[in-house]
Design an enzyme around this catalytic site. Sequence first.
Site, short mmCIF file in Angstrom:
data_model
loop_
_atom_site.label_atom_id
_atom_site.label_comp_id
_atom_site.label_asym_id
_atom_site.label_seq_id
_atom_site.Cartn_x
_atom_site.Cartn_y
_atom_site.Cartn_z
N ASP A 274 -41.29 -40.02 -36.46
CA ASP A 274 -39.89 -39.86 -36.07
C ASP A 274 -39.45 -40.76 -34.92
O ASP A 274 -38.26 -40.88 -34.66
CB ASP A 274 -39.62 -38.40 -35.68
N ASP B 92 -39.48 -40.18 -31.85
CA ASP B 92 -38.62 -39.41 -30.94
C ASP B 92 -39.28 -39.12 -29.59
O ASP B 92 -38.99 -38.12 -28.96
CB ASP B 92 -38.16 -38.11 -31.61
N ARG C 222 -50.55 -27.23 -37.46
CA ARG C 222 -49.85 -26.51 -36.40
C ARG C 222 -50.84 -25.45 -35.92
O ARG C 222 -51.72 -25.02 -36.68
CB ARG C 222 -48.59 -25.84 -36.92
N ASP D 211 -44.08 -34.38 -29.73
CA ASP D 211 -43.70 -33.66 -28.50
C ASP D 211 -44.29 -32.25 -28.43
O ASP D 211 -44.69 -31.80 -27.36
CB ASP D 211 -42.17 -33.65 -28.34
N THR E 214 -46.14 -40.01 -34.31
CA THR E 214 -45.18 -39.29 -35.15
C THR E 214 -44.30 -40.32 -35.85
O THR E 214 -43.94 -41.32 -35.24
CB THR E 214 -44.28 -38.32 -34.34
N ARG F 55 -36.55 -35.74 -37.89
CA ARG F 55 -36.46 -34.52 -37.08
C ARG F 55 -35.06 -34.37 -36.50
O ARG F 55 -34.14 -34.06 -37.23
CB ARG F 55 -37.52 -34.56 -35.99
N GLY G 277 -47.19 -33.15 -36.86
CA GLY G 277 -46.93 -33.99 -38.04
C GLY G 277 -47.86 -35.20 -38.06
O GLY G 277 -47.93 -35.94 -37.09
P1 ADP Z 1 -45.51 -32.40 -33.12
O1 ADP Z 1 -46.65 -32.58 -32.19
O2 ADP Z 1 -45.55 -33.36 -34.26
O3 ADP Z 1 -44.18 -32.36 -32.39
P2 ADP Z 1 -45.36 -29.46 -33.42
O4 ADP Z 1 -44.08 -29.35 -32.69
O5 ADP Z 1 -45.55 -28.66 -34.64
O6 ADP Z 1 -45.68 -30.98 -33.84
O7 ADP Z 1 -46.52 -29.08 -32.39
C1 ADP Z 1 -47.88 -29.16 -32.78
C2 ADP Z 1 -48.67 -28.07 -32.11
O8 ADP Z 1 -48.62 -28.24 -30.68
C3 ADP Z 1 -48.18 -26.67 -32.35
O9 ADP Z 1 -48.60 -26.14 -33.58
C4 ADP Z 1 -48.84 -25.93 -31.19
O10 ADP Z 1 -50.21 -25.71 -31.45
C5 ADP Z 1 -48.73 -26.96 -30.07
N1 ADP Z 1 -47.54 -26.68 -29.26
C6 ADP Z 1 -46.24 -26.94 -29.56
N2 ADP Z 1 -45.41 -26.48 -28.61
C7 ADP Z 1 -46.18 -25.89 -27.68
C8 ADP Z 1 -45.93 -25.21 -26.44
N3 ADP Z 1 -44.69 -25.04 -25.96
N4 ADP Z 1 -47.00 -24.74 -25.75
C9 ADP Z 1 -48.25 -24.89 -26.21
N5 ADP Z 1 -48.55 -25.52 -27.37
C10 ADP Z 1 -47.55 -26.01 -28.09
#
Ligand code: ADP
Length: 335
Positions: free
Chosen positions: A128, A130, A72, A103, A126, A172, A11
Amino acid sequence: TKRIAVLTSGGDAPGMNSAIRAITLSALRSGFQCFGFFHGYNGLINQEYTELSAISVTDITQLGGTILKSARCPAMLEPSGVLQAANALRKLHIDVLIVIGGDGSFRGMQALAAHWQGQLIGIPGTIDNDLSGCDNTIGFSTAINTATSAIDKIRDTANAFERVFITEVMGRHNGHIAYHVGIATGAEAIISFENCTVENTSQVLAHLKNAIEQQHQHGSFLIILAENLWPGGAQALKTELNSNADINCALCVLGHIQRGGAPSVEDRMLATELGVAAVEVINGSIKPNTDITTPIMVGKIHGVIVITKVEKVLNMDKPVSQEWVQRYQHYLAEQ
Ligand code: ADP
């Protein structure tokens, strides 16, 4: 000379550009080369990148969004994708990767750490708020300011028609935005993770009905609802208030408005400080304790730069402080 790379992932959040600018300018001043990967981890896998210069980061600190784009990247959830990303970093001789994100993005760093020996540094970005290891994430300040000014406008029209109004805010799975915005706007009710669970929705509904009946003689009654909380969302809450209690509500889901706009001064400053701190870790001006190994996150707690292992950041929740929740209890629908 070290080769530093930066990407923004997940995000987007206002202030990310200030962080990119700070990283680039500090890296260049330290004699490092600086690269930016586009579209989050996708740019790593596809080797879509640019070399960042002072000119590339001129006039960006005041802009929302991120000049490196965010996305993503589902491929990172597969071992083959992580390997591709690690191979790209090796091929391009990157020494340090800085990831600005939430996260999920930090989990991506952890996955990379298993296949790449370079240094990984996270910057919390982010709306959020969080992530533990920091008081505020980059983007949170702007988001609550944006939501507050939007809800102030809702208050005007709600007052004119003496309406009950539900406004759904982002966050979130926690209530940082809901609580800050609820208190800042003087909302009559905040329905958030701290005072409402799937199990007690009928109780919350009953209290809300009472509160509205007692307090809604004159003027408006504003309900701030955290997203991802009420089964069926804000529309379902509206319908239930109507069918169970004959209460008519207007509804506004603020949505992505909260993610955009010019970053607040606070976010620009925080992002700049964290960007500079990340480069100070790389050039050795900041020396983390030896037990804090890559990947790490730079954050700010009580005005001080704090380095935390990403593993620890991800293992610790950052709920809204219960002290806060108690103090503002009289606002809450469950009273
Ligand atoms: P944010 O970073 O805002 O929490 P996301 O949860 O969508 O956003 O995560 C962003 C990107 O980080 C994902 O699209 C993916 O490429 C990577 N990612 C998320 N979780 C994992 C994971 N468990 N292992 C490897 N890469 C991850």
